[in-house]
Scaffold this active site. Structure first.
Site, PDB file in Angstrom:
ATOM      1  N   SER A  23       0.858  -1.174   0.000  1.00  0.00           N
ATOM      2  CA  SER A  23       0.000   0.000   0.000  1.00  0.00           C
ATOM      3  C   SER A  23       0.897   1.227   0.000  1.00  0.00           C
ATOM      4  O   SER A  23       2.066   1.142   0.397  1.00  0.00           O
ATOM      5  CB  SER A  23      -0.885   0.011   1.257  1.00  0.00           C
ATOM      6  OG  SER A  23      -1.521   1.262   1.434  1.00  0.00           O
ATOM      7  N   TYR A  75      -1.733   0.213  10.569  1.00  0.00           N
ATOM      8  CA  TYR A  75      -1.647  -0.218   9.172  1.00  0.00           C
ATOM      9  C   TYR A  75      -0.326   0.236   8.556  1.00  0.00           C
ATOM     10  O   TYR A  75       0.326  -0.532   7.842  1.00  0.00           O
ATOM     11  CB  TYR A  75      -2.834   0.354   8.402  1.00  0.00           C
ATOM     12  CG  TYR A  75      -3.016  -0.216   7.012  1.00  0.00           C
ATOM     13  CD1 TYR A  75      -3.113  -1.581   6.801  1.00  0.00           C
ATOM     14  CD2 TYR A  75      -3.120   0.624   5.906  1.00  0.00           C
ATOM     15  CE1 TYR A  75      -3.296  -2.101   5.530  1.00  0.00           C
ATOM     16  CE2 TYR A  75      -3.306   0.116   4.629  1.00  0.00           C
ATOM     17  CZ  TYR A  75      -3.395  -1.252   4.446  1.00  0.00           C
ATOM     18  OH  TYR A  75      -3.573  -1.755   3.184  1.00  0.00           O
TER      19      TYR A  75
END
Length: 258
Positions: free
Chosen positions: A143, A156
């Site tokens: 990501s 995250y």
């Protein structure tokens, strides 16, 4: 010889789109995820839409139940398949949007378990097959959160930064082996489940990140990046692809229309 690709997290979103695209590119595809009913439905869909694909052990699309947080499950996957040329580590996800001060440590642990340790378990289990193929390729879906921190993204960010580090180490350690290593780092992608899982089924909260964003990426956009990387000549390694919608400049900087 037809090449085989294993895609984790294949039951929805980016994983499902990648499986469809690789099947269309001529790969035999192993669909691996926890929800077997969804895998069976996807295998049937691919068999019906991709000429010559076929589903099941005798075809080019094989669904196998997999929990990347379970070593036993990962070992069963490795034992169930023959050769492996491409591994797409896609399983993972985000939980919550809490600050570090209010962090749920269990959420952080779960994100690390799926996004990092799951990636390591599957890669370790299939690496001998990838090397043996003579033309292996590991694609790790991370990501932009792996490279750019943002408020509320601590857990995250930490997990995806770790996944990025693993990717870089693998490139160093496997440089003498016939295995390529690629990272695909998407920005905002609107899928049916990512945000909904992050906010534990709260549809209002799940929709909020996309409000006013005219064209976020979709799963097929990321699948296109994966397919491009794995279909380059075998001496060409695409180290990393950062992909985000035109209206996004950073995880925290988006153009939103009224």
């Amino acid at each position: 010889m037809r090449k085989t690709a294993v895609v984790t997290g294949a039951s929805s979103g980016i994983g499902a789109a990648t499986a469809r695209r690789l099947a269309a590119e001529g790969f035999s595809v192993v669909l691996a995820a926890r929800r077997r009913d969804r895998l069976d439905a996807l295998a049937k869909e691919i068999a019906e839409t991709v000429p010559g694909a076929g589903a099941g052990q005798g075809g080019r699309v094989v669904p196998i139940e997999l929990d990347v947080t379970s070593q036993e499950s990962v070992d069963a996957l490795a034992a169930a398949i023959g050769g492996c040329h491409v591994l797409v580590n896609n399983a993972g996800g985000a939980l919550g949007l809490d600050s570090v001060a209010t962090a749920d440590v269990d959420d952080w642990r779960d994100m690390y378990e799926s996004n990092v340790l799951g990636l390591v378990r599957v890669t370790k289990a299939l690496l001998p097959k990838l090397i043996e193929s003579g033309d292996g390729h590991v694609v790790n879906i991370t990501s932009l959160a792996a490279h750019v921190p943002y408020e509320g993204g601590g857990g995250y960010n930490a997990a995806k930064h770790a996944a990025y580090a693993v990717n870089e180490v693998m490139r160093l350690e496997l440089v003498a082996e016939p295995v390529r290593v690629t990272e695909v780092a998407p920005g905002m992608v609107r899928t049916e489940e990512f945000s909904l899982v992050r906010f534990r089924g709260d549809e209002t909260k799940a929709a909020k990140p996309y409000e006013g964003v005219p064209e976020p990426l979709v799963a097929d956009d990321v699948a296109d990046c994966v397919a491009w990387a794995v279909t380059r000549p075998s001496h060409v390694n695409i180290d990393r692809i950062d992909v985000q919608p035109r209206v996004q400049a950073a995880p925290y900087k988006l153009h939103r229309e009224p």
